[in-house]
Structure formats: C-alpha cells, structure tokens
Design a protein around this motif. Structure first.
Motif, PDB file in Angstrom:
ATOM      1  N   ALA A 236       1.101 -12.395  -6.236  1.00 51.75           N
ATOM      2  CA  ALA A 236       1.855 -12.598  -4.842  1.00 51.75           C
ATOM      3  C   ALA A 236       1.831 -11.138  -4.063  1.00 51.75           C
TER       4      ALA A 236
ATOM      5  N   ASP B 130       0.254 -11.157  -0.265  1.00 51.03           N
ATOM      6  CA  ASP B 130       0.899 -10.747   0.702  1.00 51.03           C
ATOM      7  C   ASP B 130       0.281  -9.692   1.621  1.00 51.03           C
TER       8      ASP B 130
ATOM      9  N   VAL C 157      -1.122 -13.884   6.309  1.00 50.65           N
ATOM     10  CA  VAL C 157       0.061 -14.147   5.672  1.00 50.65           C
ATOM     11  C   VAL C 157       1.348 -13.262   5.955  1.00 50.65           C
TER      12      VAL C 157
ATOM     13  N   ALA D 292       4.512 -13.439   1.150  1.00 53.48           N
ATOM     14  CA  ALA D 292       3.912 -14.098   0.154  1.00 53.48           C
ATOM     15  C   ALA D 292       5.301 -13.564  -1.065  1.00 53.48           C
TER      16      ALA D 292
ATOM     17  N   ILE E 208       4.414 -19.120   0.325  1.00 51.03           N
ATOM     18  CA  ILE E 208       3.712 -18.710   1.544  1.00 51.03           C
ATOM     19  C   ILE E 208       4.246 -19.013   2.699  1.00 51.03           C
TER      20      ILE E 208
ATOM     21  N   VAL F  97      -6.079 -17.754   1.190  1.00 51.93           N
ATOM     22  CA  VAL F  97      -5.167 -17.660   0.089  1.00 51.93           C
ATOM     23  C   VAL F  97      -6.073 -17.992  -1.261  1.00 51.93           C
TER      24      VAL F  97
END
Length: 432
Positions: free
Chosen positions: A110, A114, A119, A122, A254, A269
C-alpha cells in the motif's frame, strides 16, 4: 334478398351493439355481487401488491447503492487478494479455492502504491468484529476496520467531535479509535466521549486492549449506515499489533487522481504490484483489481435472483386468485343460466356471450391489479419516508402487474365463458 325501403337507415351490425351491452352487463353483474367480487379482487390484489412492493424496494435499493458508490468516488477501486465478484469453487475435488495460495496484501505494498503520482490515496485496510465496553456497558458485534489515516477520503460523512488519527500515529501503532456517532451515543449517552478509554475485545481468545477515543464520525445516510450503525475505525498497525487481527483478507482502497484517466491509473497500479511481487511477463496476477461497477453488477445479479424467486411465488399467488376466478365465474354461469337462454333467444351470439363473461373475469383481475398497485405505491411511499431507500414504483412493474392480471383473467375466465357460450338456449330457458 329484399332491398331496404327508400329513406330507411341501414341496420348497424348487432355484434358491435351487443359487445357493448356485454361489457355493461359484466359491470352490472360485478356491482350486484359486491362481496363475491370483492373477495376475488382481494385475492388478485395480494399477489400484485407483493410484486409492486418488491419491485419498488429493489429499484430503490439499487439506486441507493449506485448513489453511494458515486458519492464516495465512482472511479475508486480496490486491490484484493482475489476477485470475489467472480469467485467460483474449485471443481477438481480440492476444498481450497484456486486463489488460496495467493500471498496476502501487506502494508508495504500500500505504501508503494501510494507513492504513485496518479494515486491520491492508497489505504491499507483489514476488517474484523469486536466487542467494545465502557464503564460496564458492552456493545457486541461491532464492525471494525483497521485503516490508514486517509480513510475519510473513501467514506462519506463528517467528524462531529474530535479528529482522525494521523499518519505518524498509524506508524506508531497508537491505541486510538474513531467511533460512529450511533456507537458513541450507545456507550456514552450525552457525555463527551473524546479522550475517554474504551476496552476493545477481539476474537474467542478475548484479547482486550484499552483504546482512547479520538473522534466521532457521522456517516452520510444510506442503506449501509441504516443497517450497520455501530462501527469503529482504528489504525491498521494497532489492529494487527495490539488486537492480532488477521491480514488474510486485507485489501488496499485506491482513490485515483481526478485529472488522470482511470485506465492509466489501473495500469500503473498493476505494474507496481507485479514488480513488488516479482511476477514474470507470462505469470498471471496473484491479486485482483475490483471496480465499483463490478460490485454494482454483483448486487444487480443478486437482487435479480431475489426478484425472480419472489416473482415465481407471486405467480403462484395469482394462480390461486385465478382459481378463485374460475370458481366464482362457474357459479355465476350456473346462477344466470336462464338469463343466458333469454339473451340467446333474442339473438345474442356465442361470441357475444363469450365476450361478456371474459370481460367480467378480466375486470375482476384488473381491478385486483389496480388495488394491488395502489397499495404497493402507498407502501413504497411509506418505506421511502421512513428509510434511506428511495423506494418508488417503476413503470415496468405497473405494466407487468396489469399484464399478469389481464392474462390471468382471460386464461382463468375462458373455461366459464366457453361453458356459458355453449349453453343450449332451450335448455337454458327451462332452467330454474
């Protein structure tokens, strides 16, 4: 063949006049037998009413779920250990599903996702159930989430007291908890909960830890918050370290950047996750990306199945009502045998007699459908006013109900109508 007299008007076809008379005769017969007709209408109304109420509730349920996903972010998606929307049991005799050996999702993944520029958040997440106690007050079966600090970006609502935990407090595995407003009221009443210590017990081993109440969160009203009012959020690090929560079903929520196409975000991702896990070019993903649309599709399939089952049960109820129509119409034919003989004696055709009794049976079932639609509409309005589900009667449900009632009336009224139309006029006139 004789010619009409000069100046005389041609006689209109009797069939059209008598068809109209048959319709009026059917209405008069229903009106003169109010109790019997009312019971028939009631039997049909129950079946139709159930269809309408169910259709209104399912339509409102789907609308609420769709609006909830759209409000929380229609482009949000989840990294899961497997795709639960398409999960199937293995057919090779092995009790374990194909995804059983997929590695669990860990916080480091994660954190890496992130850091992607595409993003916004996350959020590592684990789910479990606990018991919360305070000053002798215990509340069981509390849905609890171990979250990253950015979880409010994924959840509709506002803090009504206190605050959320920070990323630093998550890294430190601090024993902090955010309560839903309903749970805070249940535990503390009118007292200020901020800064107070509550006990959280997880699992059969009764592992208990003291947590400090950091905030109270009021979720936006929807069908989920109506069903699950008591819930809590704690740092995911504290969930795993202090409460020994399992991470086997952990996931990453997400929140993409609005300015970047969703397809690009998903590709990035997937690339990062495959890189972290060292998957080769020909190796399938050992994780799944699940979009809101997939969850909505799963909900639609589930509700469609429920509706089909209920429709089958309701059809059985309509058949029972149809049997009642047959019984009542056969009684009506017997009672009016002499009347049928008189009508045939003055020139009524078999088609006209058939029409009269078919109209009578159809009017009974359509009246039942109208009553059922009215009752279903009223019940739907009541549900809409008392719950967050915007239940409303869709047009297709009204059309379906009327069509089913009409088919029921014609189908089950045909036998009595044929019997009436085939009566011998001489024998009918002698009937007492």
């Amino acid at each position: 063949m004789s010619e009409p007299l000069p100046g005389s008007r041609p006689t209109p076809p009797r069939s059209g006049i008598n068809l109209g008379e048959g319709f009026r005769a059917a209405v008069e017969t229903i009106h003169s037998n109010k109790v019997r007709s009312g019971l028939t209408v009631l039997g049909v109304a129950v079946g139709v009413g159930v269809v309408v109420i169910l259709a209104a509730f399912i339509t409102g349920f789907r609308t609420t779920i769709r609006e909830s996903f759209q409000a929380s972010g229609p482009t949000n998606f989840v990294i899961n250990r497997f795709d639960f929307t398409a999960a199937r049991r293995s057919n090779d005799g092995n009790d374990r599903p194909p995804w059983w050996n997929h590695p669990v999702i860990v916080p480091a993944e994660a954190n890496r996702v992130d850091r992607l520029a595409s993003v916004q958040e996350a959020l590592y997440n684990v789910q479990f159930t606990v018991t919360v106690d305070f000053d002798g007050q215990r509340v069981t079966n509390i849905q609890t989430a171990g979250h990253a600090a950015g979880w409010p970006n994924y959840t509709e609502g506002d803090f009504v007291a206190g605050r959320n935990f920070t990323p630093a407090e998550v890294r430190q595995s601090r024993a902090l908890v955010v309560l839903s407003s309903a749970l805070a009221e249940e535990l503390f009443g009118y007292r200020d909960p901020i800064g107070r210590m509550v006990g959280i017990v997880r699992g059969s081993r009764s592992l208990r830890e003291e947590f400090t109440v950091l905030g109270v969160f009021e979720p936006a009203p929807n069908i989920f918050t109506t069903v699950i009012k008591h819930w809590a959020v704690i740092p995911h690090t504290a969930a795993i370290k202090r409460l020994k929560s399992s991470d086997r079903q952990a996931q990453i929520l997400i929140v993409p950047m609005d300015s970047i196409p969703l397809l690009q975000v998903k590709d990035e991702v997937i690339g990062v996750m495959r890189s972290i896990r060292g998957l080769g070019p020909r190796t399938e993903n050992d994780f799944a990306l699940i979009e809101s649309a997939q969850i909505l599709s799963l909900v639609n399939r589930f509700t469609a199945t429920i509706f089909l089952v209920m429709l089958a049960l309701t059809s059985a109820a309509l058949m029972v009502g149809g049997v009642g129509v047959i019984g009542i119409m056969l009684i009506s034919v017997t009672e009016r045998t002499r009347e049928i003989g008189v009508r045939k004696a003055v020139g009524a055709t078999r088609r006209e007699i058939l029409w009269q009794f078919l109209v009578e049976a159809t009017l009974l079932t359509v009246a039942g459908a109208a009553v059922g639609i009215a009752v279903g509409g009223g019940a739907s309005a009541l549900v809409s006013s008392l719950t967050p589900v915007p239940a409303s009667v869709p047009l297709w449900a009204v059309v379906t109900a009327l069509a089913m009632a009409t088919v029921t009336g014609i189908s089950f009224g045909l036998l009595p109508a044929l019997r009436a139309s085939r009566l011998d006029p001489v024998a009918a006139l002698r009937h007492e």
